[in-house]
Structures are given as structure tokens and as C-alpha cells.
Design a protein around this motif. Structure first.
Motif, PDB file in Angstrom:
ATOM      1  N   LEU A  59      51.065  71.655  91.545  1.00 26.34           N
ATOM      2  CA  LEU A  59      52.288  71.214  90.872  1.00 26.34           C
ATOM      3  C   LEU A  59      53.040  72.439  90.390  1.00 26.34           C
ATOM      4  O   LEU A  59      52.516  73.217  89.588  1.00 26.34           O
ATOM      5  N   LYS A  60      54.248  72.588  90.898  1.00 27.07           N
ATOM      6  CA  LYS A  60      55.050  73.745  90.518  1.00 27.07           C
ATOM      7  C   LYS A  60      56.178  73.288  89.612  1.00 27.07           C
ATOM      8  O   LYS A  60      57.097  72.596  90.067  1.00 27.07           O
ATOM      9  N   PRO A  63      58.752  69.520  85.798  1.00 23.92           N
ATOM     10  CA  PRO A  63      59.188  68.237  86.365  1.00 23.92           C
ATOM     11  C   PRO A  63      58.136  67.627  87.303  1.00 23.92           C
ATOM     12  O   PRO A  63      57.882  66.422  87.264  1.00 23.92           O
ATOM     13  N   MET A  64      57.507  68.455  88.141  1.00 29.84           N
ATOM     14  CA  MET A  64      56.493  67.941  89.065  1.00 29.84           C
ATOM     15  C   MET A  64      55.268  67.463  88.281  1.00 29.84           C
ATOM     16  O   MET A  64      54.614  66.492  88.663  1.00 29.84           O
ATOM     17  N   LYS A  66      55.379  66.158  85.335  1.00 31.23           N
ATOM     18  CA  LYS A  66      55.755  64.863  84.765  1.00 31.23           C
ATOM     19  C   LYS A  66      55.636  63.762  85.827  1.00 31.23           C
ATOM     20  O   LYS A  66      55.225  62.645  85.521  1.00 31.23           O
ATOM     21  N   ASP A  67      55.989  64.084  87.070  1.00 29.26           N
ATOM     22  CA  ASP A  67      55.828  63.104  88.140  1.00 29.26           C
ATOM     23  C   ASP A  67      54.355  62.750  88.328  1.00 29.26           C
ATOM     24  O   ASP A  67      54.011  61.600  88.594  1.00 29.26           O
ATOM     25  N   ARG A  68      53.503  63.733  88.193  1.00 25.48           N
ATOM     26  CA  ARG A  68      52.067  63.468  88.312  1.00 25.48           C
ATOM     27  C   ARG A  68      51.594  62.535  87.188  1.00 25.48           C
ATOM     28  O   ARG A  68      50.821  61.612  87.421  1.00 25.48           O
ATOM     29  N   TYR A  70      53.393  60.409  85.592  1.00 22.20           N
ATOM     30  CA  TYR A  70      53.883  59.056  85.913  1.00 22.20           C
ATOM     31  C   TYR A  70      52.951  58.419  86.941  1.00 22.20           C
ATOM     32  O   TYR A  70      52.573  57.252  86.832  1.00 22.20           O
ATOM     33  N   SER A  74      51.027  55.108  86.050  1.00 17.62           N
ATOM     34  CA  SER A  74      51.713  53.908  86.531  1.00 17.62           C
ATOM     35  C   SER A  74      51.480  53.551  87.983  1.00 17.62           C
ATOM     36  O   SER A  74      51.742  52.414  88.373  1.00 17.62           O
ATOM     37  N   THR A  75      51.061  54.475  88.814  1.00 17.81           N
ATOM     38  CA  THR A  75      51.022  54.119  90.242  1.00 17.81           C
ATOM     39  C   THR A  75      49.641  54.221  90.883  1.00 17.81           C
ATOM     40  O   THR A  75      49.331  53.448  91.779  1.00 17.81           O
ATOM     41  N   ILE A  76      48.793  55.161  90.472  1.00 21.61           N
ATOM     42  CA  ILE A  76      47.518  55.327  91.177  1.00 21.61           C
ATOM     43  C   ILE A  76      46.505  54.318  90.640  1.00 21.61           C
ATOM     44  O   ILE A  76      46.226  54.297  89.441  1.00 21.61           O
TER      45      ILE A  76
ATOM     46  N   THR B 226      52.203  52.560  95.600  1.00 25.08           N
ATOM     47  CA  THR B 226      53.548  52.516  95.027  1.00 25.08           C
ATOM     48  C   THR B 226      54.473  53.558  95.645  1.00 25.08           C
ATOM     49  O   THR B 226      55.639  53.305  95.918  1.00 25.08           O
ATOM     50  N   ARG B 273      58.790  50.066  92.483  1.00 30.10           N
ATOM     51  CA  ARG B 273      59.387  50.445  91.203  1.00 30.10           C
ATOM     52  C   ARG B 273      60.857  50.796  91.435  1.00 30.10           C
ATOM     53  O   ARG B 273      61.160  51.863  91.975  1.00 30.10           O
ATOM     54  N   ASN B 279      61.209  63.396  88.985  1.00 30.98           N
ATOM     55  CA  ASN B 279      61.738  64.515  88.212  1.00 30.98           C
ATOM     56  C   ASN B 279      61.926  65.728  89.122  1.00 30.98           C
ATOM     57  O   ASN B 279      62.810  66.537  88.920  1.00 30.98           O
ATOM     58  N   GLU B 280      61.039  65.823  90.104  1.00 33.28           N
ATOM     59  CA  GLU B 280      61.108  66.943  91.043  1.00 33.28           C
ATOM     60  C   GLU B 280      61.267  66.402  92.455  1.00 33.28           C
ATOM     61  O   GLU B 280      60.283  66.058  93.116  1.00 33.28           O
ATOM     62  N   LEU B 283      59.137  67.097  95.792  1.00 29.31           N
ATOM     63  CA  LEU B 283      57.881  66.447  96.191  1.00 29.31           C
ATOM     64  C   LEU B 283      58.046  65.642  97.473  1.00 29.31           C
ATOM     65  O   LEU B 283      57.101  65.456  98.223  1.00 29.31           O
ATOM     66  N   ASN B 353      50.114  66.994  98.312  1.00 28.09           N
ATOM     67  CA  ASN B 353      49.853  66.332  97.030  1.00 28.09           C
ATOM     68  C   ASN B 353      49.749  64.807  97.168  1.00 28.09           C
ATOM     69  O   ASN B 353      49.216  64.145  96.292  1.00 28.09           O
ATOM     70  N   PHE B 360      48.553  61.282  95.584  1.00 29.86           N
ATOM     71  CA  PHE B 360      49.325  60.191  94.984  1.00 29.86           C
ATOM     72  C   PHE B 360      49.077  58.870  95.717  1.00 29.86           C
ATOM     73  O   PHE B 360      49.147  57.813  95.122  1.00 29.86           O
ATOM     74  N   ASP B 364      43.797  56.299  95.752  1.00 28.98           N
ATOM     75  CA  ASP B 364      43.536  54.856  95.672  1.00 28.98           C
ATOM     76  C   ASP B 364      42.597  54.379  96.768  1.00 28.98           C
ATOM     77  O   ASP B 364      41.799  53.485  96.559  1.00 28.98           O
TER      78      ASP B 364
END
Lengths: 158, 418
Positions: A59-60, A63-64, A66-68, A70, A74-76, B226, B273, B279-280, B283, B353, B360, B364
Motif C-alpha cells: 500500500l503506497k 489513501p490506499m 484507507k481503501d484497505r 474499508y 466492509s468487503t472481505i 464486493t 456498494r 481513495n486511491e 488501485l 493487492n 481484496f 475470501d
């Protein structure tokens, strides 16, 4: 090298605070341990030692990260677990102009529901810490893990 | 050499199947030790090609990589002529698994126990004290070095990918794959030089076939993952097709990413969703590569032990190493191409990733396989229900089907005679 005892103490406290954050699952706070453009990387020792660039997670920038967060919140989909970090004494390899190259051993113990605790990840952090407006932050944090095989999945940051 | 277990014991297995089809798989297929032993014999050590690695992993003569076919440890090694051999990691003397390093470079292969010494082709070069010491001992007069080499597997190298088989009568790799699956393989592996990016290794507590099923199941990615749904990488409404070989043991799931995903066309898909934004954005900085054609993803399951992944700019081979009926190791080898520029390499690494044990989307998959296995263990009389789109087996031009899973089990039942 010998660093100023006060900064050594501050760095130790910084790692203690980091461990507390990830152990308590306060993942929303986790990106705050990093500078805006920091590089967080979980990498198998096999790849690291052979200069192979693949990371388990790379993760660089915040922001990245924060995506992780999330993603994990919420998703994994995964079985819930606690993690407990045991972080050793930081070895300060270099210090100049408020930047510290630090190497420190860590063990993460995972406890899933209904089963005994197990060693989940063991390795060393290879970090660069910088002082930003009086606060220590990771500019780079590489988690280089020795354990050859990841026990199924790795969801939370270590 | 293939069948190395007494058939009398093997013949005692009773079929756990409740019917003649392949859509309702009984728990025992995932949990029974005797069935698993027969799988090793007939599938992994029988006339089926197993993936062992990429040519670039052993660039020079003497370079080796240790891996496994089924549960048998093997060494992939390049000889002085530049050819690739796959040798069983078992000394001809006392069965030592003498090679313990994962990779390296050697002049000869030496078993440290008694220093039996083999060349890169597995030929036994010498045995210490063969002629005795001071007239005492030594090997019998009829001992011949050429009778005691390392077990050598049949090898196929196709466009940089290395396969091996214990059964020397196996058909060619091209015939084994069949024209449609070969085309899916050639799409990625067209002879371009590959570049190794590294490995991920995870141990998944589930039956090895569950991973094959996972990548023959176009039903789940648009529901469980997701990321795939929300960013259009894999959705039930994407244009897609499913292909199989004539035995239905291999398959390819090929699809095309939706450029714009504005709403969820599928009612009740909770993993979508609407307000999820990265945010980035880097990705998912997808750059179309000319060799893709119109398709953005191709997932190929090659029976029994490898999955070839192209999902947008991320490329990997995923090797299955079974470890009993209830667990397997899953080894990801990520790669790029020699003509990738620095940006493309960085992009492939960044998109990695999404995949692997922390991915991500892939984290799962390991988890759901673990929980399926738990369900099979707790109810031995259970049978699965893989009847989405009926009970037949064949290619499709949509994703709302479990036909590829049924295909694999139709073939499995033939080979296993269960």
C-alpha cells in the motif's frame, strides 16, 4: 549505532502505540501512524531476500491504506479473529535529520473463535520513522515475515 | 511408474455417490482418506500433466527449484544442454528426500547421507566405497550405476511453462489440453519471455478440489467479491463465455469488464456498494493490453493442479499441492513480460493487492473453502447441489451456471470409477 536515549524511548513508545492500535482493532486509526506518502508492505522473506518485488500486500500512501481498511471492515468476508503483536526492542540502524532506520522483531499471535491461539506471522519490521511536527510517523514499514506459509488468509494489518 | 498401491486395498472403496450424475457431490469426496489416496494414484500420479513451474525460475544450467506433484517432492532442474528435467526428490539408496533447499544452483545433486551423486538428468554418477576398502565390502559385482538413477518424470515445456507427469505414456500436453483450452493458455503464454515477480504461499484447510471448483464457479465472484461487483471486474451481466475440453476436466472462464457500472442490475446483490469510491484510484488503474483482445479476464483451470490467472493487468499461476483430503498448499507465482515498462511492472504489482492470501478478492476464497470443508466434515451424508442452469455439462455464454463444476466431477467419476 547509539541513538539519544530519549529518542530510543520515544520510538519504543511509538511501537507500543502501534501494537495497541492493531491489537485492539482500531483500524480507523491505523493510517495515522503513517506519513501521507508512506509505503506499507507485507512481504514474504523468500521474496525479500531474493529481491523479488511481489508483496503479499503493498500500500503506497495513506489513501490506499484507507481503501484497505474499508476492504477489511466492509468487503472481505472472513472468520473473525483477534491478533496480538509482540514487538521486540527496536534496533536503530541509522539516525539523521529526524529520520530513523529501525529494525525490530515481531510475532503476531492469532486467536480465532473456538480454537486455541496460534503463531500467525513472525518476522521483522524494516522501517523508516520520521518526525513530523513533533510526532513520529512511519515513512516506510516493511513487514518481512519468516513463516513460509500463510495460514489461509491475512486480512488485518500487522 | 504409476499405480504404487496394492489394488486389492484400493478396490474396496464403495462409491459414495447417491446417483449417476455429477451435480450432487457427496461429502466423502472431500473428506475420505481412501478416496484421496486413489486420487493421488489415478489423478496426480496417473496420466495427467501437473504444472511444476516456469522456465525463468531456473535460468541457467544447474539451477533448480524444488516443488511437488501430488504429495511427491520433485526437483525441476536445468541440465548443461539447457533442457529441463523433473526428478523425484528421493535418493535411490535409502529414499532420502535429499533436496531441502527451495531453489539453488548445483554442479551435481548429492544425497548427503552417503554421498550418492547424480547429474542434472538424474543419472547416478558414483557411489562412495563402491569397490570396498582394502578389499573389504563394497557393492555386489552386479551393481550397475545406470540401474539406480533418480526417478525421472516425463516433462513438457510449452512457451515457458513446465509440466511433468509420472506416467510416461501420457498424451502430449497439447492433446491433454485440447484446442479450446490450449487457445486460452496460448493467449497469455504465446512465447514471450516472462519475468518472475515473486511468490505467495498459503495453506488452506480444505480439499484441493474446492479450489478448482472455486475457479470453475462464475456464480460466486459477482456475489462474494464486493470489489469485483462494484468495479465491474466480474459481474453476472458482463459479456462472458465458458469453455471446456472434451473431457470437461479443464475449463476457461473468459469475460469482459463493464466500462461503466452505474447501478446494480441484480436485485438483492448485497455486495454491490453504490457509494464505494476508492481513495486511491491507482488501485484499479487498468490499462488494456493489445494481446487481451476484447476480453479483460481469463481464468483457466487445468486439471488437476494449476490455475492460470489473467485478471486485468495481474498475471499469476496458482499451483495446488494437496496435503491429505482436508488441506492443500496454494502457491501463487506472479509474473510479467520482458517487454513491460516500469509503469506496467508497477501496475501489475499494485493490482496483485487484489489477489493472494491477503487479496481484496482472493482472501475470501480461502476462507469460504475452509468453511465448506467444515460443513462436509460435520455431515458425512450431505451432498452438494450444483444445479444452477440444470444438470448438464457444456460450454456457455453466460455466468449463471455451475456447468464447469459438473464437468469436472463427471470426469472425476470416470477416472476414479466411483
Amino acid at each position: 549505532m547509539t541513538a539519544d536515549p530519549l529518542i530510543q524511548l520515544r520510538i519504543m513508545q511509538f511501537y507500543a502505540a502501534y501494537a495497541s492500535c492493531v491489537n485492539d482493532g482500531r483500524y480507523g486509526d491505523w493510517p495515522d501512524f503513517f506519513t501521507e506518502t508512506a509505503w506499507y508492505r507485507v512481504v514474504a522473506r523468500e521474496n525479500y531476500d531474493r529481491d523479488l518485488p511481489l508483496s503479499t500486500l503493498s500500500l503506497k500512501g495513506r489513501p490506499m491504506m484507507k481503501d484497505r481498511i474499508y476492504g477489511i471492515e466492509s468487503t472481505i468476508f472472513h472468520a473473525p479473529y483477534y491478533q496480538r503483536h509482540l514487538i521486540g526492542l527496536p534496533m536503530i540502524l541509522a539516525a539523521s535529520d529526524g529520520r530513523f532506520d529501525v529494525e525490530v522483531n515481531y510475532t503476531v499471535i492469532r486467536t480465532k473463535r473456538d480454537v486455541a491461539a496460534e503463531i500467525y506471522s513472525v518476522g521483522r519490521y524494516i522501517d523508516r520513522i520520521v518526525e513530523v511536527e513533533g510526532v513520529l510517523k512511519f515513512e516506510q514499514k516493511f513487514c518481512v515475515f519468516d513463516n513460509d506459509i500463510i495460514p489461509n488468509s491475512l486480512v488485518y494489518p500487522i | 511408474m504409476t499405480r504404487n498401491r496394492p489394488t486389492s486395498l484400493d478396490a474396496t472403496i464403495e462409491s459414495p455417490w447417491h446417483d449417476v450424475g455429477s451435480s450432487r457431490v457427496p461429502s466423502a469426496v472431500y473428506t475420505d482418506r481412501a478416496i484421496y489416496e486413489r486420487e493421488l494414484d489415478r489423478i496426480f500420479y496417473g496420466p495427467h500433466w501437473s504444472y511444476v513451474g516456469l522456465e525463468i525460475e531456473i535460468p541457467e544450467p544447474g539451477c533448480f527449484k524444488r516443488t511437488a506433484v501430488g504429495e511427491r517432492s520433485v526437483i525441476m532442474i536445468r541440465n548443461r544442454k539447457g533442457e529441463i528435467n523433473v526428478l523425484e526428490n528421493r535418493c535411490a539408496h535409502r529414499a532420502m528426500r535429499f533436496c531441502q533447499e527451495r531453489t539453488g544452483k548445483v554442479k551435481t545433486l548429492v544425497c548427503p547421507y552417503h554421498q550418492w551423486n547424480y547429474n542434472h538428468d538424474g543419472k547416478l554418477l558414483g557411489v562412495p566405497f563402491r569397490n570396498g576398502v582394502k578389499g573389504n565390502g563394497g557393492m555386489p559385482a552386479d551393481f550397475e550405476l545406470e540401474d539406480h538413477g533418480l526417478n525421472r518424470l516425463k516433462v513438457a515445456v510449452r512457451n515457458g511453462v513446465v509440466f511433468a507427469c509420472f506416467d510416461h505414456d501420457v498424451e502430449s500436453i497439447e492433446d491433454y489440453l485440447g484446442p479450446d483450452i490450449l487457445a486460452a493458455f496460448n493467449r497469455t503464454f504465446d512465447g514471450r519471455k516472462l519475468v518472475l515477480h515473486g511468490y505467495s504461499r498459503q495453506r488452506i484447510p480444505g480439499n484441493w478440489k474446492l479450489m478448482m471448483e472455486n475457479i470453475k464457479d462464475p456464480y460466486h465472484p459477482g456475489l462474494l467479491h464486493t470489489w469485483f461487483v462494484t468495479f465491474g471486474l466480474w459481474r453476472a451481466d458482463n459479456e462472458s463465455r465458458l469453455e471446456l475440453d472434451r473431457h470437461a476436466r479443464h475449463a476457461a472462464m473468459i469475460s469482459r469488464r463493464s466500462e461503466k457500472v452505474v447501478s446494480n442490475v441484480e436485485e438483492g446483490v448485497t455486495s454491490f456498494r453504490k457509494n464505494m469510491e476508492l481513495n486511491e484510484p491507482l488501485l484499479l488503474d487498468i490499462v488494456h493490453e493489445p494481446w487481451w483482445g476484447r476480453d479483460t479476464v481469463c481464468m483457466t483451470t487445468m486439471f488437476p493442479n494449476v490455475i492460470f490467472q489473467q485478471q486485468v493487468n495481474s498475471l499469476s499461476t496458482r499451483q495446488i499441492l494437496p496435503l491429505g483430503p482436508d488441506k492443500f498448499d496454494f502457491v501463487w507465482t506472479h509474473f510479467g513480460f520482458e517487454d513491460d515498462n516500469a509503469e506496467m511492472t508497477e501496475r501489475r504489482l499494485r493490482q496483485a493487492n487484489l489477489f493472494g492470501p491477503a487479496g481484496f478478492v482472493s482472501a475470501d476464497d480461502g476462507e469460504v473453502i475452509e468453511f465448506s470443508q467444515e460443513g462436509f466434515e460435520q455431515d458425512k451424508n450431505f451432498t452438494t447441489l450444483c444445479e444452477l442452469d440444470g444438470t448438464s455439462v457444456g460450454p456457455a455464454d453466460h455466468m449463471v451456471t455451475e456447468t464447469l463444476i459438473r464437468g469436472m466431477y463427471r470426469y472425476w467419476r470416470e477416472v476414479m470409477e466411483l
